[in-house]
Write an enzyme that holds these catalytic residues in place. Structure first.
Site, short mmCIF file in Angstrom:
data_model
loop_
_atom_site.label_atom_id
_atom_site.label_comp_id
_atom_site.label_asym_id
_atom_site.label_seq_id
_atom_site.Cartn_x
_atom_site.Cartn_y
_atom_site.Cartn_z
N ASP B 13 0.87 -1.18 0.00
CA ASP B 13 0.00 0.00 0.00
C ASP B 13 0.91 1.23 0.00
O ASP B 13 1.45 1.60 1.05
CB ASP B 13 -0.89 -0.01 1.25
CG ASP B 13 -1.82 1.20 1.30
OD1 ASP B 13 -2.37 1.56 0.25
OD2 ASP B 13 -1.96 1.79 2.39
N GLU B 73 -1.33 -1.51 -4.77
CA GLU B 73 -2.58 -0.76 -4.92
C GLU B 73 -2.49 0.19 -6.10
O GLU B 73 -1.55 0.96 -6.22
CB GLU B 73 -2.94 0.01 -3.64
CG GLU B 73 -4.29 0.72 -3.83
CD GLU B 73 -4.90 1.25 -2.55
OE1 GLU B 73 -4.85 0.55 -1.53
OE2 GLU B 73 -5.43 2.38 -2.57
N ASP B 145 -2.21 0.76 7.27
CA ASP B 145 -1.58 0.66 5.95
C ASP B 145 -1.08 -0.76 5.69
O ASP B 145 -1.09 -1.23 4.55
CB ASP B 145 -0.44 1.68 5.81
CG ASP B 145 -0.96 3.09 6.01
OD1 ASP B 145 -1.42 3.68 5.03
OD2 ASP B 145 -0.94 3.58 7.16
#
Lengths: 161, 161
Positions: B13, B73, B145
Site C-alpha cells: 500500500d 494498490e 496501511d
C-alpha cells in the site's frame, strides 16, 4: 567513458513517452558535451512496464558514463492529477536508479534552468535549445528532450562553479 | 523465509509518509499470514530521500521474503495534482524495486480490493480490516496501511485461484 578529468554530470528530463538524457563534462570553466539521447519505451507498452523500461534505461546510462552527479528536472505543479501521477512514477524510478548506483541527485525547476542557461527565467524553448547548442559547441540543436536534459546538466554545472 | 510450499505474495500500500507491506502464503485454498509492517522514512526527510528510502525498504522486503508476486494498490485518480505527484514517485520506486528483483507486479484498485475481500466494492475501512483479520486468523487488526497491503495481497491470491 568516465575516464578523463573533470566532473561528469548526467541531466535527465523525465517523461513517460520520452525521457531525455544528456551527459556533459565540466573541466574548470569549460563545458564539454559527452553524449545525449532518449529513453523511449515501445509504443503500446503497459504503463508499469514503461516505468520499469525507463528505470532500466537510466541504470544503463549511469553504468555507461559513471556520472558524478545526476541533475533532474524538478516540478512543483503539473497540468492535472493524471499527468502528475505519470510524471511522478518516472521521477520516482529515476531517483531509485540514482540511489542504487550511489549518484547524488540535484533538482532544478524549468524556470531555474531557463534563468541559468539563458539569463532569462521566461526564455522561449528555442532560446534555451540554441544556448545549449552554443555553450556545448554542438553543430545542431539536440532533440528537444535531450536538449532539456543537457540544459539541466549545465544548470548543475554552473551551480558547482 | 521463502522456504515452504505455496505461493508467496507481497502486498504493497504505497504512500510517501507510510508504505504498508504484508506477506501472505497461499497454500491451495488456505491463506496464511507471514508478516506485515510499515516502511516509514524519518520525519523531516527530504522528499527525494523519502522515495529512495521506500525503494530501499521494498528491496529489503523482497530480499527478506522472496515473494513470487507483488500486488500493488493501483490508482486512477488522486485527490489533487500534488498528492498524485507524490504517490506517483512512490509507485514508481516500488515498480523499479520489483523489476530489479524480477518479481511480477499485479495492480488492483481500492474498490476491486474491497469487492474481493468483503464482497462489497463500497465496504467501509473497518470492514476490510476485520475481514483481513478473520481470513488470515490474526488476533488483532493489523496497522491500517499494513492491513491494506495484506488486503491487496489477498486480492491477488484470490485472483490466482
Amino acid at each position: 567513458m568516465s575516464a578523463g578529468p573533470g566532473i561528469l554530470i548526467l541531466g535527465i528530463d523525465p517523461g513517460s513517452i520520452k525521457t531525455g538524457w544528456g551527459v556533459i563534462r565540466k573541466e574548470g570553466q569549460r563545458m564539454i558535451h559527452v553524449d545525449n539521447g532518449l529513453i523511449m519505451p515501445p509504443a503500446g507498452m503497459d504503463f508499469k512496464d514503461r516505468v520499469a523500461f525507463i528505470f532500466k534505461g537510466v541504470l544503463d546510462t549511469i553504468d555507461a558514463f559513471a556520472p558524478h552527479h545526476l541533475s533532474l528536472e524538478d516540478i512543483f505543479m503539473a497540468k492535472n492529477a493524471q499527468s502528475a501521477l505519470k510524471l511522478g512514477h518516472v521521477r520516482g524510478a529515476v531517483i531509485a536508479a540514482a540511489f542504487l548506483r550511489g549518484v547524488p541527485v540535484a533538482q532544478y525547476t524549468a524556470s531555474h534552468v531557463k534563468q541559468a542557461v539563458t539569463g532569462n527565467g521566461r526564455a522561449e524553448k528555442f532560446q534555451i535549445q540554441e544556448m545549449v547548442r552554443v555553450i556545448l559547441g554542438l553543430r545542431e540543436i539536440a532533440q528537444e528532450d535531450a536538449s532539456d536534459a543537457l540544459a539541466n546538466a549545465l544548470t548543475h554545472a554552473f551551480t558547482l562553479r
